[in-house]
Design a protein around this motif. Structure first.
Motif, mmCIF file in Angstrom:
data_model
loop_
_atom_site.group_PDB
_atom_site.id
_atom_site.type_symbol
_atom_site.label_atom_id
_atom_site.label_comp_id
_atom_site.label_asym_id
_atom_site.label_seq_id
_atom_site.Cartn_x
_atom_site.Cartn_y
_atom_site.Cartn_z
ATOM 1 N N ASP A 226 0.827 -1.203 0.000
ATOM 2 C CA ASP A 226 0.000 0.000 0.000
ATOM 3 C C ASP A 226 0.865 1.258 0.000
ATOM 4 O OD1 ASP A 226 -2.288 1.571 0.102
ATOM 5 O OD2 ASP A 226 -2.471 1.431 2.275
ATOM 6 N N LEU A 239 -4.467 -3.803 -6.312
ATOM 7 C CA LEU A 239 -5.369 -3.248 -5.307
ATOM 8 C C LEU A 239 -5.981 -4.367 -4.472
ATOM 9 C CD1 LEU A 239 -6.728 -0.644 -4.233
ATOM 10 C CD2 LEU A 239 -8.617 -1.114 -5.804
ATOM 11 N N HIS A 243 -5.672 -5.109 -0.256
ATOM 12 C CA HIS A 243 -6.805 -5.166 0.665
ATOM 13 C C HIS A 243 -7.122 -6.578 1.158
ATOM 14 C CE1 HIS A 243 -7.239 -0.971 0.375
ATOM 15 N NE2 HIS A 243 -7.626 -0.961 -0.880
ATOM 16 N N ASP A 288 -13.964 2.435 0.931
ATOM 17 C CA ASP A 288 -13.491 3.315 -0.139
ATOM 18 C C ASP A 288 -14.601 4.225 -0.649
ATOM 19 O OD1 ASP A 288 -10.998 2.191 0.037
ATOM 20 O OD2 ASP A 288 -11.077 1.137 -1.887
ATOM 21 N N LYS A 311 -4.099 7.641 -3.598
ATOM 22 C CA LYS A 311 -4.127 6.193 -3.512
ATOM 23 C C LYS A 311 -5.147 5.617 -4.491
ATOM 24 C CE LYS A 311 -2.730 5.228 1.259
ATOM 25 N NZ LYS A 311 -3.134 4.537 2.516
ATOM 26 N N ALA A 312 -4.846 4.428 -4.972
ATOM 27 C CA ALA A 312 -5.824 3.719 -5.784
ATOM 28 C C ALA A 312 -6.915 3.186 -4.865
ATOM 29 C CB ALA A 312 -5.160 2.576 -6.532
ATOM 30 N N THR A 313 -8.146 3.317 -5.268
ATOM 31 C CA THR A 313 -9.283 2.806 -4.516
ATOM 32 C C THR A 313 -10.241 2.136 -5.499
ATOM 33 O OG1 THR A 313 -10.612 4.818 -4.750
ATOM 34 C CG2 THR A 313 -9.095 4.706 -2.856
ATOM 35 N N TYR A 314 -11.196 1.399 -4.960
ATOM 36 C CA TYR A 314 -12.165 0.753 -5.839
ATOM 37 C C TYR A 314 -12.988 1.770 -6.633
ATOM 38 C CZ TYR A 314 -10.963 -3.760 -3.878
ATOM 39 O OH TYR A 314 -10.275 -4.900 -3.518
#
Length: 361
Positions: A226, A239, A243, A288, A311-314
């Motif tokens: 992360d 991703l 998680h 998210d 940050k990458a998120t869904y």
């Protein structure tokens, strides 16, 4: 119903199942399309709707199971046991810091998972008490460390100053370390005073399961990926790795340990593992979405920090509608794993999956 005491049991489960594969979300998602209380893109400005009331309405005809009362009674028992397990003593500053985060409240989803999974396979709640407390100690440690300046650098947690803001960085770091150590001590002492209620082999399996969930194949591994991914383009596979390890793994361990100490068969334990892996990812997907649709006051922690940190998120990779659809898919997967169990015993976990899907914070 047995009451949680200061002693508890653990049991190690089988190795982690293969990662869930992200699939293209379905064109329609009936579950979240018709009940998008916590996932609505307009919920940031709308008055919150009671998650519990939605779930109760959704479960009319389910045999009168009172999920709100179930969660309240389990959380109260867990809180009492945690308070007993961590008295204020010398050195006071360290113990105050530990208690500050451990007893700060929260949904107690992880310990409830352990208790419910134990009961699902026919075990007694008391058998899972130690592991239920231990997993919450580990979770509290992860939050203390996650908020540190060298990690996510968050000043707010559960509506009040983060541990390092209240006690200083050095004390917070040591408090997290001490909580992790206490978790395993609590399990060991819990089994030692259990009077043979849980076989040693189950306890050892639970210890190994918890340790794996915290280390390089769990929380620590997910956190490193992360941190190193911030600001860099990542795909859905990366991703998911983050998680599954950073969020889902501890939820998975909680449920698996509960099933192991409860005497579940290998088939039952692995089915519960898959159930928990699905709701663990669900927890993050919803988190998210809430991060971009709710305020800091509504969440009790800093909202929008993922966007600020790039940050990458869904929602970022799938869009909010895509994230909602994936959440619906995860709920369906989780519920499907409960089909082999007695419906009455499975009711708490089925409701818990939906509670996570429709939560407000």
């Amino acid at each position: 119903m047995a009451k949680l005491g200061p002693c508890g049991l653990l049991h190690h489960a089988a190795p982690m199942a293969p990662n869930l594969k992200l699939q293209k979300p379905p064109r329609t998602s009936p579950l979240l399309k018709t009940k998008h209380v916590a996932l609505s893109s307009s919920c940031a400005s709308a008055a919150p709707t009671s998650t519990i009331s939605v779930l109760q309405a959704d479960e009319e005809g389910s045999g009168g199971f009172d999920f709100k009362q179930y969660m309240a009674s389990k959380a109260a028992a867990v809180n009492k046991a945690l308070n007993h397990a961590l008295p204020l003593r010398h050195p006071e500053q360290l113990h105050e810091s530990m208690r500050y985060s451990l007893l700060a409240g929260g949904k107690r989803v992880r310990p409830v998972l352990a208790l419910a999974a134990c009961e699902l396979v026919g075990g007694d709640e008391a058998a899972a008490a130690p592991v239920a407390c231990a997993v919450e100690m580990i979770h509290a440690m992860s939050l203390v460390h996650d908020d540190l300046p060298c990690m996510d650098d968050d000043a707010l947690r559960r509506g009040r100053p983060a541990n390092h803001v209240a006690f200083g960085v050095s004390t917070a770091l040591l408090a997290g370390d001490a909580l992790l150590a206490l978790a395993f001590e609590h399990v060991a002492r819990g089994y030692a005073c259990a009077g043979g209620g849980v076989p040693a082999e189950r306890a050892l399996r639970a210890v190994a399961e918890l340790a794996n969930a915290v280390g390089a194949e769990g929380l620590a591994g997910g956190q490193v990926v992360d941190l190193t991914s911030e600001g860099a383009p990542i795909d859905l596979t990366t991703l998911e790795y983050i998680h599954v390890h950073k969020t889902a793994r501890l939820l998975e361990a909680a449920a698996v340990c509960g099933a192991i100490v409860g005497g579940g068969t290998d088939e039952e334990v692995e089915s519960i593992r898959r159930f928990a892996r699905s709701i663990g990812l669900l927890f993050q997907v919803v988190d998210d979405v809430l991060d971009v649709t709710r305020t800091s006051e509504q969440l009790g922690k800093t909202a929008g920090k993922d966007i600020t940190a790039d940050k990458a998120t869904y929602p970022k990779l799938m869009g909010i509608d895509g994230a909602r659809a994936y959440a619906a898919e995860l709920v369906a997967r989780a519920e499907a794993e409960l089909g082999q169990f007695d419906a009455g015993r499975a009711a708490p976990l089925r409701h818990l999956a939906r509670f996570i899907a429709y939560r407000q914070s």
